[in-house]
Design an enzyme around this catalytic site. Structure first.
Site, mmCIF file in Angstrom:
data_model
loop_
_atom_site.group_PDB
_atom_site.id
_atom_site.type_symbol
_atom_site.label_atom_id
_atom_site.label_comp_id
_atom_site.label_asym_id
_atom_site.label_seq_id
_atom_site.Cartn_x
_atom_site.Cartn_y
_atom_site.Cartn_z
ATOM 1 N N ALA A 64 0.845 -1.139 0.051
ATOM 2 C CA ALA A 64 0.009 -0.157 -0.025
ATOM 3 C C ALA A 64 0.781 1.270 0.105
ATOM 4 O O ALA A 64 1.849 1.140 0.797
ATOM 5 C CB ALA A 64 -0.927 0.029 1.393
ATOM 6 N N CYS A 65 0.338 2.339 -0.428
ATOM 7 C CA CYS A 65 0.817 3.837 -0.479
ATOM 8 C C CYS A 65 -0.209 4.736 -0.353
ATOM 9 O O CYS A 65 -1.201 4.510 0.346
ATOM 10 C CB CYS A 65 1.717 3.886 -1.658
ATOM 11 S SG CYS A 65 0.835 3.766 -3.112
ATOM 12 N N HIS A 66 -0.081 5.612 -0.860
ATOM 13 C CA HIS A 66 -0.848 7.033 -0.778
ATOM 14 C C HIS A 66 -2.177 6.774 -1.527
ATOM 15 O O HIS A 66 -3.028 6.727 -0.997
ATOM 16 C CB HIS A 66 -0.469 8.469 -1.128
ATOM 17 C CG HIS A 66 -1.185 9.648 -0.753
ATOM 18 N ND1 HIS A 66 -1.364 9.916 0.483
ATOM 19 C CD2 HIS A 66 -1.836 10.115 -1.812
ATOM 20 C CE1 HIS A 66 -2.413 10.816 0.203
ATOM 21 N NE2 HIS A 66 -2.642 11.161 -1.122
ATOM 22 N N ILE A 95 -3.694 4.620 1.171
ATOM 23 C CA ILE A 95 -4.325 4.994 2.391
ATOM 24 C C ILE A 95 -5.582 6.103 2.132
ATOM 25 O O ILE A 95 -6.452 6.170 3.340
ATOM 26 C CB ILE A 95 -3.211 5.679 3.271
ATOM 27 C CG1 ILE A 95 -3.931 5.797 5.041
ATOM 28 C CG2 ILE A 95 -2.686 7.127 2.900
ATOM 29 C CD1 ILE A 95 -2.947 5.965 5.708
#
Length: 129
Positions: A64-66, A95
């Site tokens: 996961a990232c932004h 996120i």
């Protein structure tokens, strides 16, 4: 290469069942808002190729990232390195989608500093003569 793109709710379910969440956001991003789950590892994308080998290949991994772009690249990188494609997942929306879905996050407390007020009489003591 066919990386599985999953929703945040699917990701939360996998993590609850024992998958590891690997957050590839940079440290300053994580300090602002972080995923609040028990099984999480932060490996910034900028250093991912130097540090990915510490991850277990025997476990499902949700990246996961932004928004889901850097994490997709990290997932593709793992598969190119020979990791089992069936155990690698990319969280679509990152996120931002996680927060919108109401899933748990930790946010950094806001801090403020105020300058000491000058003395109204001009003596400089700060506590008026």
């Amino acid at each position: 290469m066919n990386i599985k793109e999953i929703t945040v709710k699917e990701a939360f379910g996998l993590i609850t069942e024992g998958a590891l969440l690997v957050d590839v956001r940079e440290k300053d991003e994580v300090l602002q808002t972080a995923f609040q789950v028990n099984e999480i590892e932060n490996i910034p994308y900028s250093t991912f190729d130097d540090n990915y080998s510490n991850l277990s290949q025997n476990r499902k991994i949700v990246l996961a990232c932004h928004l889901g772009i850097r994490s997709l690249r990290a997932a593709q990188f793992l598969v190119i390195q020979g990791w089992d494609e069936a155990k690698i997942y990319n969280m679509d929306g990152g996120i931002e989608a996680w927060k919108k879905a109401g899933l748990p996050v930790k946010s950094a407390p806001r801090t403020f500093s105020f300058a000491k007020p000058e003395s109204s009489c001009g003596c400089g003591s700060g506590g008026c003569c």
